[in-house]
Design a protein around this motif. Structure first.
Motif, PDB file in Angstrom:
ATOM      1  N   ALA A 204     -43.180  10.734  10.070  1.00 51.05           N
ATOM      2  CA  ALA A 204     -43.822   9.737  10.922  1.00 51.05           C
ATOM      3  C   ALA A 204     -42.806   8.727  11.450  1.00 51.05           C
ATOM      4  N   ALA A 205     -41.873   8.310  10.588  1.00 55.57           N
ATOM      5  CA  ALA A 205     -40.845   7.350  11.012  1.00 55.57           C
ATOM      6  C   ALA A 205     -39.934   7.938  12.082  1.00 55.57           C
ATOM      7  N   SER A 206     -39.757   9.252  12.087  1.00 56.34           N
ATOM      8  CA  SER A 206     -38.868   9.893  13.060  1.00 56.34           C
ATOM      9  C   SER A 206     -39.371   9.757  14.494  1.00 56.34           C
ATOM     10  N   HIS A 207     -40.656   9.479  14.661  1.00 59.67           N
ATOM     11  CA  HIS A 207     -41.210   9.339  16.017  1.00 59.67           C
ATOM     12  C   HIS A 207     -40.636   8.117  16.734  1.00 59.67           C
ATOM     13  N   ASP A 208     -40.187   7.132  15.967  1.00 63.97           N
ATOM     14  CA  ASP A 208     -39.674   5.898  16.566  1.00 63.97           C
ATOM     15  C   ASP A 208     -38.220   5.660  16.209  1.00 63.97           C
ATOM     16  N   ALA A 209     -37.469   6.745  15.996  1.00 64.24           N
ATOM     17  CA  ALA A 209     -36.065   6.626  15.601  1.00 64.24           C
ATOM     18  C   ALA A 209     -35.181   7.468  16.505  1.00 64.24           C
ATOM     19  N   ASP A 210     -33.934   7.047  16.638  1.00 63.55           N
ATOM     20  CA  ASP A 210     -32.938   7.863  17.330  1.00 63.55           C
ATOM     21  C   ASP A 210     -32.256   8.819  16.367  1.00 63.55           C
ATOM     22  N   LEU A 211     -32.298   8.466  15.078  1.00 58.20           N
ATOM     23  CA  LEU A 211     -31.652   9.292  14.059  1.00 58.20           C
ATOM     24  C   LEU A 211     -32.339   9.018  12.724  1.00 58.20           C
ATOM     25  N   LEU A 212     -32.566  10.076  11.953  1.00 58.39           N
ATOM     26  CA  LEU A 212     -33.138   9.962  10.621  1.00 58.39           C
ATOM     27  C   LEU A 212     -32.108  10.463   9.619  1.00 58.39           C
ATOM     28  N   VAL A 213     -31.775   9.646   8.637  1.00 55.45           N
ATOM     29  CA  VAL A 213     -30.742   9.968   7.650  1.00 55.45           C
ATOM     30  C   VAL A 213     -31.393  10.077   6.274  1.00 55.45           C
ATOM     31  N   ILE A 214     -31.131  11.183   5.573  1.00 60.74           N
ATOM     32  CA  ILE A 214     -31.619  11.325   4.206  1.00 60.74           C
ATOM     33  C   ILE A 214     -30.504  11.889   3.337  1.00 60.74           C
ATOM     34  N   GLY A 215     -30.525  11.522   2.066  1.00 59.48           N
ATOM     35  CA  GLY A 215     -29.534  12.022   1.127  1.00 59.48           C
ATOM     36  C   GLY A 215     -30.046  13.244   0.390  1.00 59.48           C
ATOM     37  N   ALA A 216     -29.138  14.066  -0.092  1.00 58.10           N
ATOM     38  CA  ALA A 216     -29.489  15.252  -0.888  1.00 58.10           C
ATOM     39  C   ALA A 216     -28.518  15.327  -2.050  1.00 58.10           C
ATOM     40  N   ARG A 217     -29.065  15.318  -3.237  1.00 55.63           N
ATOM     41  CA  ARG A 217     -28.247  15.329  -4.446  1.00 55.63           C
ATOM     42  C   ARG A 217     -27.729  16.721  -4.734  1.00 55.63           C
TER      43      ARG A 217
END
Length: 304
Positions: free
Chosen positions: A254-267
């Protein structure tokens, strides 16, 4: 051993191309990223890619049957497009007769950022992530961007003025947070740190006799987590935290709809091939509206 964030400074942005419109859109985005960072751009084509993803060629390569389009043609078309978009970016190209997953994972060892497009097997609609991109996202040694959004076959320009970063359970010294801060600095936009929270299933909060303290406790913990993550923000970066009740995958999509880039970490796990994607990263990669960057988080070592 993987390089630290600082150790990747000055390394090129590497983008995998395969002749599809999706990969050329990724090349556009990668060129913009290289220009922002002031680093070279490297175009790589692993010539066995079509074995996995089919041969859905871009419009500018559609004048001939697929079997007549050489690997060099694919790379040259991508290079011409990049030069038209970002003439000042230092550019190199390579055609490698190898499996694409192997090639891109190896390239990620000496890259500041690895970029791919999205394309389902044999050109299936982009609601499904291509098998190569998904496999590489699970093993890349550097941050990896999967370029989603903008179905006009052009890279999606920054229109929302926001980088969103997902905040996990242990945000302190997060590589994903550092990447988001640096990306926001390059783009001169703020960072929104999003933390999803839910009460455990056995703690029902919708009953009037059970609602209240359990929910407030989990919400308070969720609010404190982004606050901890934002404790060491670089000068000049505008950051604010937000907590949302819901499943992390759904909240971040949902947050990606109003973002230019979505950043998430992966362990990183303890398996032989390193970074393992969890359900949140997997779901976001399939359904995000904007480009997604998966940032490897270093493995914690147990105290002696």
């Amino acid at each position: 051993m993987d390089r630290t964030d600082e150790g990747r400074t000055g390394l090129p942005v590497v983008v995998g191309v395969d002749g599809s419109e999706s990969s050329l859109r990724a090349a556009d985005w990668a060129a913009d990223e290289a220009a922002l960072r002031g680093v070279p751009l490297r175009l790589v084509y692993a010539s066995l890619w079509e074995r996995y993803e089919g041969a859905q060629l871009a419009e500018e390569l559609n004048g001939r049957p697929p079997e007549q389009v050489r690997a060099a043609d694919i790379v040259e078309a991508a290079a011409r497009r990049v030069c038209r978009r970002r003439a000042g970016v230092e550019l190199s190209t390579d055609v490698l007769p190898e499996e694409p997953e192997y090639t891109l994972v190896r390239e990620s060892r000496n890259a500041s950022l690895l970029v791919t497009g999205t394309r389902g097997r044999s050109g299936i609609a982009e609601t499904l992530l291509g098998s190569v991109s998904l496999a590489v996202a699970g093993h890349a040694h550097c941050p990896m961007a999967v370029v989603r959004g903008s179905h006009d076959n052009r890279a999606m320009s920054g229109t929302h003025g926001r980088v969103v970063v997902g905040v996990g359970e242990e945000p302190a010294a997060s590589a994903a947070m550092r990447f988001a801060f640096e990306e926001a600095r390059h783009r001169a936009v703020p960072v929104e740190a999003v933390r999803a929270w839910r009460s455990p299933a056995h703690e029902t909060t919708d009953h009037p006799l059970l609602a209240g303290e359990p929910a407030r406790l989990h919400e308070r913990q969720a609010v404190e987590t982004p606050a901890e993550a934002l404790g060491d923000v670089p000068a000049g970066v505008d950051v604010h935290g937000r907590t949302v009740e819901g499943r992390p995958r759904a909240v971040l999509v949902a947050a990606s709809h109003d973002a230019d880039l979505l950043v998430i970490g992966a362990r990183r796990g303890r398996r032989r091939f390193g970074l393992q994607l969890g359900r949140v990263a997997h779901g976001v990669l399939h359904h995000s509206v904007c480009p997604v960057v998966i940032v490897p988080e270093p493995t914690r070592t147990a105290a002696a």
